[in-house]
Design a protein around this motif. Sequence first.
Motif, short mmCIF file in Angstrom:
data_model
loop_
_atom_site.label_atom_id
_atom_site.label_comp_id
_atom_site.label_asym_id
_atom_site.label_seq_id
_atom_site.Cartn_x
_atom_site.Cartn_y
_atom_site.Cartn_z
N ARG A 29 0.84 -1.20 0.00
CA ARG A 29 0.00 0.00 0.00
C ARG A 29 0.87 1.26 0.00
NH1 ARG A 29 -5.39 -0.78 1.47
NH2 ARG A 29 -5.53 1.30 2.41
N GLY A 30 1.98 1.23 0.73
CA GLY A 30 2.88 2.37 0.69
C GLY A 30 3.46 2.61 -0.69
N LEU A 31 3.73 1.52 -1.39
CA LEU A 31 4.25 1.66 -2.76
C LEU A 31 3.24 2.29 -3.69
CD1 LEU A 31 6.59 1.09 -4.70
CD2 LEU A 31 5.63 -1.20 -5.06
N VAL A 32 1.99 1.84 -3.61
CA VAL A 32 0.98 2.40 -4.51
C VAL A 32 0.60 3.83 -4.09
CG1 VAL A 32 0.05 0.14 -5.12
CG2 VAL A 32 -0.93 1.38 -3.20
N PHE A 33 0.89 4.21 -2.84
CA PHE A 33 0.70 5.60 -2.45
C PHE A 33 1.74 6.50 -3.10
CE2 PHE A 33 -1.26 4.20 1.84
CZ PHE A 33 -2.49 4.05 1.23
N ALA A 34 2.97 5.97 -3.27
CA ALA A 34 4.07 6.80 -3.78
C ALA A 34 4.16 6.82 -5.29
CB ALA A 34 5.39 6.29 -3.19
N LEU A 35 3.79 5.75 -5.96
CA LEU A 35 3.96 5.67 -7.41
C LEU A 35 3.24 6.78 -8.18
CD1 LEU A 35 3.90 1.84 -8.22
CD2 LEU A 35 5.81 3.44 -8.38
N PRO A 36 2.05 7.23 -7.77
CA PRO A 36 1.42 8.32 -8.54
C PRO A 36 2.27 9.58 -8.63
CG PRO A 36 -0.19 7.30 -7.11
CD PRO A 36 1.13 6.71 -6.75
N GLY A 37 3.22 9.75 -7.71
CA GLY A 37 4.11 10.91 -7.82
C GLY A 37 4.94 10.88 -9.08
N LEU A 38 5.19 9.69 -9.63
CA LEU A 38 5.95 9.60 -10.88
C LEU A 38 5.19 10.21 -12.05
CD1 LEU A 38 7.35 5.96 -10.52
CD2 LEU A 38 8.41 8.13 -9.82
N ALA A 39 3.86 10.24 -11.94
CA ALA A 39 3.08 10.84 -13.02
C ALA A 39 3.40 12.32 -13.18
CB ALA A 39 1.59 10.64 -12.75
N TYR A 40 3.68 12.97 -12.08
CA TYR A 40 4.00 14.40 -12.16
C TYR A 40 5.38 14.62 -12.79
CZ TYR A 40 0.00 14.80 -9.09
OH TYR A 40 -1.27 14.72 -8.55
N VAL A 41 6.27 13.63 -12.63
CA VAL A 41 7.57 13.73 -13.30
C VAL A 41 7.40 13.59 -14.81
CG1 VAL A 41 9.88 12.73 -13.45
CG2 VAL A 41 8.71 12.84 -11.25
N LEU A 42 6.56 12.64 -15.21
CA LEU A 42 6.32 12.48 -16.65
C LEU A 42 5.58 13.67 -17.23
CD1 LEU A 42 5.25 8.72 -16.95
CD2 LEU A 42 7.28 9.79 -17.95
N GLY A 43 4.66 14.24 -16.47
CA GLY A 43 3.84 15.32 -17.01
C GLY A 43 4.42 16.71 -16.83
N ALA A 44 5.52 16.84 -16.11
CA ALA A 44 6.07 18.18 -15.83
C ALA A 44 6.41 18.95 -17.10
CB ALA A 44 7.28 18.06 -14.92
N PRO A 45 7.07 18.34 -18.10
CA PRO A 45 7.37 19.12 -19.31
C PRO A 45 6.11 19.56 -20.06
CG PRO A 45 8.79 17.20 -19.18
CD PRO A 45 7.74 17.03 -18.14
N LEU A 46 5.02 18.82 -19.92
CA LEU A 46 3.78 19.18 -20.61
C LEU A 46 3.11 20.39 -19.97
CD1 LEU A 46 2.34 15.56 -21.00
CD2 LEU A 46 3.77 16.83 -22.63
N LEU A 47 3.43 20.67 -18.71
CA LEU A 47 2.79 21.75 -17.98
C LEU A 47 3.63 23.02 -17.93
CD1 LEU A 47 1.61 19.63 -14.92
CD2 LEU A 47 0.37 20.06 -17.04
N ALA A 48 4.83 22.98 -18.49
CA ALA A 48 5.76 24.09 -18.32
C ALA A 48 5.51 25.25 -19.28
CB ALA A 48 7.20 23.59 -18.49
N GLY A 49 4.56 25.12 -20.20
CA GLY A 49 4.37 26.16 -21.20
C GLY A 49 3.65 27.39 -20.70
N GLY A 50 2.72 27.23 -19.74
CA GLY A 50 1.90 28.35 -19.28
C GLY A 50 2.59 29.16 -18.21
N PRO A 51 2.09 30.32 -17.91
CA PRO A 51 2.68 31.16 -16.85
C PRO A 51 2.29 30.65 -15.47
CG PRO A 51 0.75 32.24 -17.78
CD PRO A 51 0.94 30.98 -18.58
#
Length: 505
Positions: A157-179
Amino acid sequence: MPTPAAPAGQPSAHAPAGQRPAHAPVGPAASVGPSAPVGPSAPVGPAAPDGPAASVGPSAPAGPVASVGPVVLAPDPLDELADRLDALVAVAVHPDEIAAILESDGMTDDHIRLTYGRVDSFALAEELYARTERRHPDPEAPVAGPWHTGLAGCLLRGLVFALPGLAYVLGAPLLAGGPGRYGLPPGSVPLFAGAVTGWVWNQSLAHRAYTWLGLGDRRAALRALLTGAPSGALAGAAVAVAAAGPGEGAAALFGAGQALYLAAATVLLVLGRERALLVGLSPLAGVVPALGYDLPGGLRVALLLLSLTASTLFAALVLRPGPGRQGRGRGGPPFAHSFPYGLFGLGSGLLVLYAGADAVIALSLSMGPAEWLLHRFRGAGLTRLRLLTTAYEFRRAVTAVLARCLGGYLAVLSVLTVTAALLWPGAAAVSAARVGSVLLVGAVLWLGLLLQAFGAVSSAAAVCLLAAVAQALAPAAGPFAAGAAAAVLCVLTCVLLVRPTAHRC
């Protein structure tokens, strides 16, 4: 009741004929010996009030003795009550436990005064406690149940709590365009608004579903999840889109996907499908090559959509059999009882976010050991409740267990904090102050979860929310706010959870 013996010097009216004394009268009148001077004027019965006393010889017996019937005493109602509650009173470690039993049995102080002649339930409980011998059974072997879970399941359960944080690493470049707004990175506002909505909604939903499961009505729990999870996803997505500003369209879409994932994860975690959620999160392992190489935007989107689709599909399959119609007439837990759990999720989530990205990973991974230690504390409290005979011994033993469990959790968290800071790109440098601030947040989370497990969720939610607000208003004072919150929760825990009555199932 045995009949009281006749007073000394008087014959018993109920003795058998062969056991009567030789001088006892047999007939209605006394048998007078030959030397008794009985003349015609001698009175046979008692002397007349105004006449002379009868002349009776030395062998003349006295007049007949009136027979006295057996004295029957009414049974003491306290004896009956002691017999009825013997099994419960014998294992109590403090009179307050017995008072709680009496009150739960519907005994008011007026009833106790009229029936048992004691002032109130506490006075009656003290007398029952004093007159009943302590009989604590030998500790039983732990049985499979909610307080004897395995370490492997908690780590999962601790692992599945932490893994969603990797989604923000993958999506960070997609969100960097706006102010960016309010001094936050680009796209943070819609993501933050959608996440807060999801935390409050899904924590409340999880409590309601867990309550139904605790009542043994799985169909009602499925029905609550089938209704609440889609509603929560829509609410989180709507808030994320509404909070998006110009140039934050990608962040709004990411926030909508985040809301959908939170709803699906809530369903799977409540129903014990951690392995299915782990499989759904496995595409996020694509973040590993993304740490060294710049992955194409299309591949990043594909990995995110694949993980979201798999998690949502697994949740839908779990709910697919349908809730049916059984139990539809039951009242169920009030909605207001679930709201404090949502507020606790909000406060704890804000504290974790303010700790930083590497601390979020460490704290998320630590939730597995934290959950296992919570179960250990609960199980140890129940065991000592069966073994110990006084409230003082119980308080001392439970305090020692509490210190060991909290210390063990903070030791694990310190290792995870240092590891995450060394491996996470762009993390703050490892220092004693940095590790100490994360440990304070971890102490707040663990103590809050412990109080929540024992039903004191309102106090835990209030403390966490106040600490989060203080940290938002003065970010530099974050460690002080977390330290004050940890101290308050520690005091509340020591006051509330060292009492034997808090550990009764």
